[in-house]
Design a protein around this motif. Structure first.
Motif, PDB file in Angstrom:
ATOM      1  N   GLN A 150       1.337  11.143  -7.613  1.00  0.00           N
ATOM      2  CA  GLN A 150       0.776  11.136  -5.418  1.00  0.00           C
ATOM      3  C   GLN A 150       0.021   9.192  -6.381  1.00  0.00           C
ATOM      4  OE1 GLN A 150      -1.897  14.071  -4.647  1.00  0.00           O
ATOM      5  NE2 GLN A 150      -3.867  12.985  -3.303  1.00  0.00           N
ATOM      6  N   TYR A 154       1.536   6.576  -3.858  1.00  0.00           N
ATOM      7  CA  TYR A 154       1.050   6.033  -2.593  1.00  0.00           C
ATOM      8  C   TYR A 154       0.352   4.473  -2.999  1.00  0.00           C
ATOM      9  CZ  TYR A 154       0.895   9.922   0.142  1.00  0.00           C
ATOM     10  OH  TYR A 154       1.372  11.065   1.333  1.00  0.00           O
ATOM     11  N   PRO A 157       2.633   2.204  -0.463  1.00  0.00           N
ATOM     12  CA  PRO A 157       2.458   1.731   0.582  1.00  0.00           C
ATOM     13  C   PRO A 157       0.906   1.304   1.039  1.00  0.00           C
ATOM     14  CG  PRO A 157       2.461   4.016   0.452  1.00  0.00           C
ATOM     15  CD  PRO A 157       3.160   3.536  -0.841  1.00  0.00           C
ATOM     16  N   CYS A 203      -3.116   6.395   2.959  1.00  0.00           N
ATOM     17  CA  CYS A 203      -3.268   6.392   1.986  1.00  0.00           C
ATOM     18  C   CYS A 203      -4.319   6.076   1.175  1.00  0.00           C
ATOM     19  CB  CYS A 203      -2.604   4.517   1.282  1.00  0.00           C
ATOM     20  SG  CYS A 203      -0.944   4.501   2.263  1.00  0.00           S
ATOM     21  N   ALA A 206      -5.243   9.346   0.290  1.00  0.00           N
ATOM     22  CA  ALA A 206      -3.981   9.611  -1.146  1.00  0.00           C
ATOM     23  C   ALA A 206      -5.452   9.239  -2.587  1.00  0.00           C
ATOM     24  CB  ALA A 206      -2.850   9.928  -0.991  1.00  0.00           C
ATOM     25  N   CYS A 302       5.357   9.652   2.598  1.00  0.00           N
ATOM     26  CA  CYS A 302       5.169   8.717   1.291  1.00  0.00           C
ATOM     27  C   CYS A 302       6.546   7.732   1.516  1.00  0.00           C
ATOM     28  CB  CYS A 302       4.662   8.636   0.094  1.00  0.00           C
ATOM     29  SG  CYS A 302       3.971   7.930  -0.747  1.00  0.00           S
ATOM     30  N   TRP A 303       7.604   8.373   1.004  1.00  0.00           N
ATOM     31  CA  TRP A 303       8.952   7.720   0.650  1.00  0.00           C
ATOM     32  C   TRP A 303       9.683   8.190   2.308  1.00  0.00           C
ATOM     33  CZ3 TRP A 303       9.142   4.943  -3.583  1.00  0.00           C
ATOM     34  CH2 TRP A 303       7.866   5.799  -4.454  1.00  0.00           C
ATOM     35  N   LEU A 306       5.996   6.686   5.026  1.00  0.00           N
ATOM     36  CA  LEU A 306       4.707   5.689   4.936  1.00  0.00           C
ATOM     37  C   LEU A 306       5.834   4.085   4.370  1.00  0.00           C
ATOM     38  CD1 LEU A 306       1.678   7.499   3.876  1.00  0.00           C
ATOM     39  CD2 LEU A 306       2.034   6.707   6.145  1.00  0.00           C
TER      40      LEU A 306
END
Ligand code: SF4
Lengths: 323, 179
Positions: A150, A154, A157, A203, A206, A302-303, A306
């Motif tokens: 994780q 993160y 971004p 982000c 996270a 995320c992928w 973001l």
């Protein structure tokens, strides 16, 4: 002959002591705020009887954790096992050294401030990894694996959302970034870079393992994640560092996007603290409002969202600057 | 088949914990008050009584007022074990293990008739239920009822606090004062 002690060193040591006090104080306030706000969101009073309106609750919790039996699991490498909470805590303290709290309230004014913060907060992943690996517990190991993937995902971004600000101001110096913005809310970067702010905030949630992204410590499937085996002070240190990273994330957010110590009428640390606490309250609010996401959802956000959005935002910003 | 020798009894839990490093009376007293004011229960329910235990943490009864709402999922971080429900023989070794995994100082509340004595499941020749959690782990406070109301569990919590500090901290309810 003893040379004179360099003044830089004295400033640094005093600053470290001050930031430690600041971290401790913030943790106490945040524990109380978190439990109180959780109570209000659930329509209950929250801590109420321990001291007037429960303000002594964090002290009771802290002392109790100090008084708990210290425990090292069988078969664990006790040196690494106890090193992990310290590795998690120590970089957090260093990060506060470069944060400008006010026009004259900054311990080290360095032109790599932002890089330093981003680098030191990355060390936390190592702590999660060590804690999970040395605990000799499957839940810890799974929690650590989740935490690492994780955080690594993160980080990208997060950096991409910070870059437009650096291009706009042309500096990594947090003090200069803050002074590049005006005193009034419409002169802050949050107005020119709203998308970057939202990406940064998600982000930050996270990266600090806050709900709805608290998968490394998901209670429902992993007991307590990477700190399952830690009792007493080990657990307290992880807790403290989590709150410290939250404060750092809020500080960086306030400096980059909300003008730092700049504010209407008189600039000063009061504006900075107010902004930081507003961001922290939003984090707490999000935690008690949203359910936890699944792990594939987390990585998909995320992928698939973001990173493309952050790259787009960066390109548009560069285009506008170039024109 | 013979009913004997089926290994249906369980050894009593290992109750040893480390001695405190600092054991001076005033320090101990302050620590005891802190412990009483922040009893974190373990997230752990065995049967229907657990529903009332959830009520104990929710808005109407709100154990948070007394600092006891932090239900920790890991036994390493909890101070109070609320045995809420029926202990089947399959579950009994796990209850013992969870108790042994909690670091000291630790306390146990036996909640509901099942945990106290087996409750409605006690009859001649029953083979599936442990008759009373105090046969496998030491219990500090018993909260009777089937199930006890959340107020009852709160009262149990106050009794644990009283047991730790030797003093009742909160006023009695009016009906109890009248008697
Ligand atoms: S005491 Fe009653 S309510 Fe509680 S677990 Fe037993 S049967 Fe269920």
């Amino acid at each position: 002959m003893i040379e004179a002690i360099p003044i830089q060193l004295v400033i640094m040591l005093v600053g470290l002591a001050a930031t430690m006090a600041f971290v401790g104080l913030n943790a106490i306030v945040l524990v109380y705020l978190e439990r109180k706000v959780a109570g209000f969101i659930h329509r209950r009073p929250g801590p109420y009887e321990v001291g007037p309106h429960g303000i002594l609750q964090p002290f009771a919790d802290g002392l109790k954790l100090v008084g708990k039996q210290i425990f090292t699991p069988k078969g664990a490498d006790s040196f690494l096992y106890w090193l992990a909470p310290m590795i998690s805590m120590a970089p957090a303290v260093v990060c506060f050294l470069v944060i400008p709290f006010g026009p004259h309230l900054q311990i080290i004014n360095t032109n790599v401030g932002l890089v330093l913060i981003l680098a030191f907060t990355g060390v936390n992943v190592l702590a999660l990894c060590i804690a999970g690996w040395t605990s000799q517990n499957k839940y810890s190991l799974l929690g650590a694996a989740r935490g690492v993937s994780q955080s690594v995902a993160y980080e990208i971004p997060l950096l991409l959302s910070v870059l437009p600000i650096i291009f706009l101001t042309g500096t990594f110096n947090l003090f200069d970034i803050a002074t590049n913005q005006g005193s009034w809310p419409w002169q802050w970067f949050v107005v020119t870079q709203p998308l970057a702010f939202i990406i940064f905030f998600i982000c930050a949630l996270a990266e600090t393992n806050r709900a709805p992204f608290d998968l490394p410590e998901a209670e429902s499937e992993l007991t307590a994640g990477f700190h399952t085996e830690y009792s007493g002070m080990g657990f307290a240190l992880f807790f403290l560092s989590e709150y410290a990273y939250m404060v750092i994330a809020a500080c960086v957010g306030a400096i980059l996007f909300l003008g730092g110590f700049k504010g209407p009428i008189v600039d000063g640390w009061w504006w900075f603290l107010a902004k930081v606490y507003i961001l922290l309250l939003i984090m707490i609010w999000i935690r008690w409002t949203f359910p936890r996401v699944r792990f594939d959802q987390l990585l998909n956000i995320c992928w698939k969202w973001l990173i493309p959005l952050a790259i787009l935002n960066l390109l548009i910003t560069l285009l506008v600057i170039a024109l | 088949m013979a009913q004997e020798n089926q290994g249906l009894t369980f050894p009593f839990a290992d109750t040893t914990t480390d001695e405190p490093i600092v054991d001076i009376a005033p320090v101990r007293k302050i620590l005891d008050i802190c412990r009483a004011m922040s009893l974190w229960p373990m997230t752990f329910g065995l049967a229907c009584c657990a529903i009332e235990m959830m009520g104990f943490g929710m808005a109407r009864f709100d154990s948070a007022r007394f600092g006891a709402e932090v239900f920790r999922p890991s036994p390493r971080q909890s101070d109070l074990m609320i045995v809420a429900g029926t202990i089947s023989r399959k579950m009994a070794p796990l209850v013992v293990r969870l108790y042994e995994q909690m670091p000291g100082p630790k306390w146990v509340i036996a909640m509901g008739n099942c945990a106290i004595s087996g409750g409605p499941f006690v009859y001649k020749d029953q083979y599936g239920i442990v008759e009373g959690v105090d046969t496998i782990i030491p219990v500090d406070v018993y909260v009777p009822g089937c199930p006890p109301r959340p107020e009852g569990l709160l009262e149990g919590l106050f009794h644990v606090q009283k047991k730790i500090t030797g003093k009742r901290w909160w006023p009695l309810p009016q009906t109890a004062e009248a008697n």
